[in-house]
Design a protein around this motif. Structure first.
Motif, mmCIF file in Angstrom:
data_model
loop_
_atom_site.group_PDB
_atom_site.id
_atom_site.type_symbol
_atom_site.label_atom_id
_atom_site.label_comp_id
_atom_site.label_asym_id
_atom_site.label_seq_id
_atom_site.Cartn_x
_atom_site.Cartn_y
_atom_site.Cartn_z
ATOM 1 N N GLU A 12 5.797 -13.409 -57.721
ATOM 2 C CA GLU A 12 4.476 -13.874 -58.170
ATOM 3 C C GLU A 12 3.504 -13.734 -57.001
ATOM 4 O O GLU A 12 3.427 -14.605 -56.132
ATOM 5 C CB GLU A 12 4.548 -15.345 -58.609
ATOM 6 C CG GLU A 12 5.370 -15.578 -59.848
ATOM 7 C CD GLU A 12 4.568 -15.361 -61.117
ATOM 8 O OE1 GLU A 12 3.362 -15.022 -61.036
ATOM 9 O OE2 GLU A 12 5.162 -15.499 -62.211
ATOM 10 N N GLU A 14 0.277 -13.890 -56.829
ATOM 11 C CA GLU A 14 -0.776 -14.917 -56.805
ATOM 12 C C GLU A 14 -0.291 -16.139 -56.055
ATOM 13 O O GLU A 14 -1.019 -16.728 -55.269
ATOM 14 C CB GLU A 14 -1.137 -15.317 -58.241
ATOM 15 C CG GLU A 14 -1.987 -14.330 -58.973
ATOM 16 C CD GLU A 14 -3.451 -14.383 -58.526
ATOM 17 O OE1 GLU A 14 -3.789 -15.223 -57.661
ATOM 18 O OE2 GLU A 14 -4.244 -13.567 -59.010
ATOM 19 N N LEU A 15 0.933 -16.470 -56.294
ATOM 20 C CA LEU A 15 1.498 -17.674 -55.676
ATOM 21 C C LEU A 15 1.725 -17.442 -54.192
ATOM 22 O O LEU A 15 1.279 -18.228 -53.342
ATOM 23 C CB LEU A 15 2.823 -18.023 -56.379
ATOM 24 C CG LEU A 15 3.614 -19.143 -55.745
ATOM 25 C CD1 LEU A 15 2.902 -20.485 -55.930
ATOM 26 C CD2 LEU A 15 5.025 -19.239 -56.342
ATOM 27 N N SER A 17 0.664 -15.140 -52.175
ATOM 28 C CA SER A 17 -0.502 -14.832 -51.330
ATOM 29 C C SER A 17 -1.278 -16.109 -51.030
ATOM 30 O O SER A 17 -1.746 -16.322 -49.912
ATOM 31 C CB SER A 17 -1.391 -13.796 -52.014
ATOM 32 O OG SER A 17 -1.862 -14.341 -53.228
ATOM 33 N N THR A 18 -1.402 -16.957 -52.038
ATOM 34 C CA THR A 18 -2.133 -18.221 -51.837
ATOM 35 C C THR A 18 -1.410 -19.110 -50.833
ATOM 36 O O THR A 18 -2.036 -19.710 -49.951
ATOM 37 C CB THR A 18 -2.283 -18.966 -53.184
ATOM 38 O OG1 THR A 18 -2.648 -18.036 -54.182
ATOM 39 C CG2 THR A 18 -3.302 -20.065 -53.087
ATOM 40 N N LEU A 19 -0.094 -19.169 -51.001
ATOM 41 C CA LEU A 19 0.694 -19.987 -50.065
ATOM 42 C C LEU A 19 0.487 -19.482 -48.635
ATOM 43 O O LEU A 19 0.289 -20.270 -47.699
ATOM 44 C CB LEU A 19 2.180 -19.893 -50.432
ATOM 45 C CG LEU A 19 2.816 -21.092 -51.135
ATOM 46 C CD1 LEU A 19 4.293 -20.856 -51.386
ATOM 47 C CD2 LEU A 19 2.625 -22.388 -50.335
ATOM 48 N N GLU A 21 -2.012 -17.814 -47.437
ATOM 49 C CA GLU A 21 -3.367 -18.147 -46.991
ATOM 50 C C GLU A 21 -3.461 -19.609 -46.562
ATOM 51 O O GLU A 21 -4.058 -19.942 -45.542
ATOM 52 C CB GLU A 21 -4.340 -17.878 -48.134
ATOM 53 C CG GLU A 21 -5.769 -17.707 -47.674
ATOM 54 C CD GLU A 21 -6.684 -17.300 -48.832
ATOM 55 O OE1 GLU A 21 -7.892 -17.490 -48.715
ATOM 56 O OE2 GLU A 21 -6.154 -16.798 -49.867
ATOM 57 N N ARG A 22 -2.803 -20.452 -47.342
ATOM 58 C CA ARG A 22 -2.861 -21.897 -47.033
ATOM 59 C C ARG A 22 -2.140 -22.202 -45.729
ATOM 60 O O ARG A 22 -2.531 -23.084 -44.984
ATOM 61 C CB ARG A 22 -2.224 -22.711 -48.175
ATOM 62 C CG ARG A 22 -3.055 -22.664 -49.438
ATOM 63 C CD ARG A 22 -2.530 -23.643 -50.452
ATOM 64 N NE ARG A 22 -2.836 -25.018 -50.077
ATOM 65 C CZ ARG A 22 -2.267 -26.081 -50.643
ATOM 66 N NH1 ARG A 22 -1.355 -25.913 -51.597
ATOM 67 N NH2 ARG A 22 -2.600 -27.289 -50.263
ATOM 68 N N PHE A 25 -4.394 -21.268 -42.983
ATOM 69 C CA PHE A 25 -5.387 -22.338 -42.802
ATOM 70 C C PHE A 25 -4.892 -23.378 -41.826
ATOM 71 O O PHE A 25 -5.652 -23.997 -41.112
ATOM 72 C CB PHE A 25 -5.673 -23.028 -44.143
ATOM 73 C CG PHE A 25 -6.949 -22.577 -44.767
ATOM 74 C CD1 PHE A 25 -8.173 -22.952 -44.192
ATOM 75 C CD2 PHE A 25 -6.960 -21.804 -45.906
ATOM 76 C CE1 PHE A 25 -9.351 -22.537 -44.776
ATOM 77 C CE2 PHE A 25 -8.135 -21.386 -46.485
ATOM 78 C CZ PHE A 25 -9.349 -21.750 -45.935
ATOM 79 N N ARG A 26 -3.572 -23.560 -41.861
ATOM 80 C CA ARG A 26 -2.980 -24.603 -41.010
ATOM 81 C C ARG A 26 -2.457 -24.016 -39.707
ATOM 82 O O ARG A 26 -1.645 -24.621 -39.025
ATOM 83 C CB ARG A 26 -1.848 -25.297 -41.783
ATOM 84 C CG ARG A 26 -2.397 -26.227 -42.848
ATOM 85 C CD ARG A 26 -1.349 -26.600 -43.871
ATOM 86 N NE ARG A 26 -1.888 -27.581 -44.830
ATOM 87 C CZ ARG A 26 -2.715 -27.264 -45.831
ATOM 88 N NH1 ARG A 26 -3.106 -26.011 -46.012
ATOM 89 N NH2 ARG A 26 -3.163 -28.212 -46.622
ATOM 90 N N LYS A 104 9.864 -25.534 -57.477
ATOM 91 C CA LYS A 104 8.450 -25.224 -57.729
ATOM 92 C C LYS A 104 7.878 -26.302 -58.633
ATOM 93 O O LYS A 104 8.599 -26.808 -59.489
ATOM 94 C CB LYS A 104 8.336 -23.880 -58.430
ATOM 95 C CG LYS A 104 8.490 -22.689 -57.519
ATOM 96 C CD LYS A 104 8.285 -21.434 -58.356
ATOM 97 C CE LYS A 104 8.549 -20.187 -57.549
ATOM 98 N NZ LYS A 104 8.466 -18.983 -58.388
ATOM 99 N N PRO A 105 6.618 -26.687 -58.600
ATOM 100 C CA PRO A 105 5.662 -26.242 -57.571
ATOM 101 C C PRO A 105 5.958 -26.913 -56.231
ATOM 102 O O PRO A 105 6.310 -28.095 -56.210
ATOM 103 C CB PRO A 105 4.328 -26.706 -58.134
ATOM 104 C CG PRO A 105 4.609 -27.539 -59.336
ATOM 105 C CD PRO A 105 6.047 -27.583 -59.586
ATOM 106 N N VAL A 106 5.745 -26.137 -55.158
ATOM 107 C CA VAL A 106 6.104 -26.648 -53.831
ATOM 108 C C VAL A 106 4.867 -27.289 -53.197
ATOM 109 O O VAL A 106 3.776 -26.731 -53.257
ATOM 110 C CB VAL A 106 6.584 -25.480 -52.952
ATOM 111 C CG1 VAL A 106 7.039 -25.980 -51.594
ATOM 112 C CG2 VAL A 106 7.698 -24.724 -53.630
ATOM 113 N N SER A 107 5.105 -28.435 -52.614
ATOM 114 C CA SER A 107 4.000 -29.082 -51.883
ATOM 115 C C SER A 107 3.906 -28.405 -50.512
ATOM 116 O O SER A 107 4.908 -28.203 -49.837
ATOM 117 C CB SER A 107 4.306 -30.581 -51.753
ATOM 118 O OG SER A 107 3.776 -31.068 -50.560
#
Lengths: 123, 560
Positions: A12, A14-15, A17-19, A21-22, A25-26, A104-107
């Motif tokens: 996935e 979308e998943l 890539s977002t993870l 990116e997040r 961020f950190r 999933k969903p993973v925090s």
């Protein structure tokens, strides 16, 4: 503190890539792959401190990928994620040597914590 | 927990099923019919055969005795009558009227034939001219006596038995002789009844038969074993005169056969009667009949016992086979259901969890972007919305995980369980339907209810099944009350009470029977049967009480 490089593998995009990116961020260096073969290719060109693998993927499944990675990079910590619910609910055997398993969903906080532990444990 | 006792059903489902009682009853009745009918027919047949043979034998015996006795009696009377007739024909009145003449004649009669008590010579005026005998009857006049008129008309006369001057039972034989002058005289002899009586004693037939004489008025002329001494009244109807023929008749009363034979004794007023009432043949018949009755009774009892035992054994075998079959079906049904739920849950979980994860991460990214950018416009509002999205994702995630948790427990394993938590999980499955239909579901836990060690998955099955039934039974706006209690220190009970349509008494009896369904084509009829079996397997007990139109209460009692 979080000075490590992670590779996230999930079909996935979308998943994953977002993870990625997040994580960035950190301040965590992270990359992603959307298939097992892509992940293997990436790992041959660059060393990673920790990998996060989705269990169910088309083609090369997460479990098969884990076996290959364990063979090629025996000391690499691996964290698995799955859409199949809590670890106790999973009906498939988790291969030995996998550092941990997250539903999933993973925090994001939990993921970072696990990755830190995995890298720290390795260190 | 306060059930009216008559409404409560606590069952081992197969043991009390009316189907088996009905089957057993039909088997017993059919077997009894098939086995007892030939037996009864045969016994009745032999009973009648034996009775007919006995009747024939009694008839024969009575007939023999009747005919023998009749011949003997007729001979005795005829002999004496002939002797007197010979005497009046040989001797003239004058010869007889001399002293010597009558005495000689009397002595001849007495010596030759016996039974003669006295002898009198009577002229046509009825005056006794001469008399030889122990009584003072000389010059007695018989002109006004009916017998005298009869003998003067018919030439001979034989009287009934009577006492007369002689004071012992006797009868008289009188013969008339006409003189050449046209006048006549009568020779009259008294015969001791003992003469006849002796015949009955000599042919006494081992007291098996009663033989006696009566006259035309039904008065006993000789002693009867059955009806008493001479001169007594015989209750039997006096038979009509039928010449010298011997008549036999039969009667049955109180299981006894009476054969009655009679015949008129020629030239006399006597009727010979022979009956078998005291016959040993009858006794043997009665013994045979008793033997038959005993044989029948013992056979019937043995047959009934055998049939009942066989029926019990057979029904037990069938019941056992049915139980095995039902258990197997339960297992198949249960395993199929679990496997289906498991597969569905895994599919749903995976398919939903992946997009949920994406929503989660995208929302998380949004949150990150806002969080790490202090100058983000409408920062607070966006953060609030994102948190709301994340909260919803978490709720969805809980649902998918609960579904997974429910479906995956195929293997039984025991764990410590908090019933209220477990019931809340189960109610989670019907919560939406309950909300849409405004059904109120209350859970109440009494104080000091101990925790329970049991199989979570199976308990969930049990409660889900019963609560689902309750939801189906109540109308919109209905009420389902769940009470968790500890009736004793070693048991925990969960009662699920609804105010739905209720169950009829007839259906209540069959409710745990496999394949019993009130849902028509929509039910397998296995739900409550499986529920019952699971509860039993967990060492518990399930009870149900219901009233049509008022509602139903299921109570599950489990060991703590």
């Amino acid at each position: 503190m979080n000075k490590f490089c992670a590779l996230l593998i999930d079909d996935e995009e979308e998943l994953v890539s977002t993870l990625t990116e997040r994580l960035e961020f950190r301040g965590i260096e992270a990359e992603y792959a959307v298939s097992g073969s892509e992940a293997i290719a990436k790992m041959r060109t660059k060393p990673y401190d920790v990998v996060v693998v989705d269990m169910k993927m088309p083609g090369l499944s997460g479990l098969d990928l884990v076996k290959i990675l364990q063979k090629e990079h025996p000391s690499l910590p691996i964290i698995m994620i799955t859409g199949h619910g809590a670890p106790a609910d999973e009906q498939v055997e988790i291969p030995a040597g996998v550092f941990d398993y997250l539903p999933k969903p993973v925090s994001i906080e939990v993921l970072i914590k696990k990755m830190s532990e995995a890298v720290g444990g390795k260190a | 927990m306060n059930h009216p006792e008559e409404d409560v059903i606590s069952v081992a489902p197969m043991a009390r099923i009316p189907r088996y009682r009905r089957f057993r009853r039909i088997f017993v009745l059919l077997s009894l019919f098939v086995s007892l009918t030939p037996l009864l027919i045969m016994t009745t047949f032999y009973y009648h055969l034996d009775q007919t043979a006995l009747q024939a034998e009694i008839n024969y015996n009575v007939s023999q005795i009747l005919s023998n006795t009749k011949r003997t009696l007729e001979f005795i009377i005829e002999e004496r009558l002939s002797a007197l007739t010979l005497m009046v024909n040989q001797e003239s009145f004058e010869q007889l009227s001399g002293e010597e003449g009558l005495l000689k004649a009397f002595q001849n009669l007495k010596n030759s034939f016996g039974g003669f008590v006295d002898l009198g010579l009577i002229d046509s005026d009825g005056a006794q001219h001469h008399y030889i005998g122990p009584y003072k009857l000389l010059n007695q006049n018989y002109n006004d006596k009916s017998w005298f008129h009869e003998v003067s008309l018919r030439n001979i006369y034989i009287s009934d038995v009577f006492m007369g001057h002689r004071n012992f039972p006797h009868f008289i034989i009188a013969v008339k002789k006409e003189k050449r002058s046209g006048d006549f005289y009568v020779l009259r002899a008294s015969i001791d009844l003992a003469m006849l009586d002796r015949q009955f004693h000599t042919v006494d037939y081992n007291r098996e038969f009663d033989a006696f004489l009566i006259n035309k008025d039904g008065v006993l002329q000789t002693e009867s074993v059955e009806y008493g001494p001479v001169f007594g009244k015989c209750p039997l109807e006096v038979p009509k005169y039928a010449g010298g023929r011997e008549i036999l008749s039969q009667s049955h009363s109180n299981g006894k056969i009476t054969v009655l034979g009679h015949s008129y004794i020629e030239k006399s007023p006597f009727i010979l009667v022979v009956m078998n009432q005291r016959s040993s043949l009858l006794k043997s018949w009665l013994t045979t009949r008793m033997d038959l009755v005993w044989f029948l009774l013992v056979s019937v009892v043995l047959i009934i016992i055998t049939i009942i035992l066989s029926a019990n054994y057979m029904v037990a075998l069938i019941r056992e086979a049915d139980l095995k079959r039902t258990k197997l079906l339960h297992n198949i049904e249960y395993t199929n259901k679990m496997a289906t739920i498991g597969r569905m849950a895994a599919g749903v979980a995976h398919e939903i969890n992946n997009p949920l994860a994406i929503i989660n991460e995208k929302a998380g990214l949004l949150k990150d972007m806002v969080t790490y950018n202090e100058a983000y416009p409408h920062r607070e509002k966006v953060l609030k919305s994102v948190d709301s999205i994340l909260g919803s994702v978490e709720r969805c995630s809980k649902v998918t995980h609960r579904l997974l948790g429910f479906g995956r427990r195929l293997d039984s394993h025991r764990e410590i369980i908090d019933l209220e938590t477990l019931l809340n999980e189960v109610i989670g499955f019907i919560a939406k339907e309950a909300e849409h239909r405004s059904i109120q579901v209350n859970i109440k836990t009494a104080e000091q209810v101990p925790t329970l060690e049991s199989d979570r998955g199976q308990l969930q099955q049990v409660f889900l099944n019963i609560i689902n039934n309750a939801v189906a039974a109540v109308a919109d706006g209905g009420l389902i009350d769940i009470l968790i209690d500890a009736p004793t220190h070693s048991t925990v009970s969960v009662s699920i009470k609804d105010n739905g349509v209720g169950i009829s008494e007839e259906n209540l009896k069959n409710i745990f029977e496999p394949f019993f369904s009130t849902k028509g084509q929509f039910g397998t009829g296995l739900g409550l049967s499986i529920t019952h079996e699971i509860v039993e397997k967990l060492g518990g007990e399930i009870r149900v009480s219901s009233k049509l139109g008022e509602g139903t209460q299921f109570t599950i009692i489990l060991p703590a």
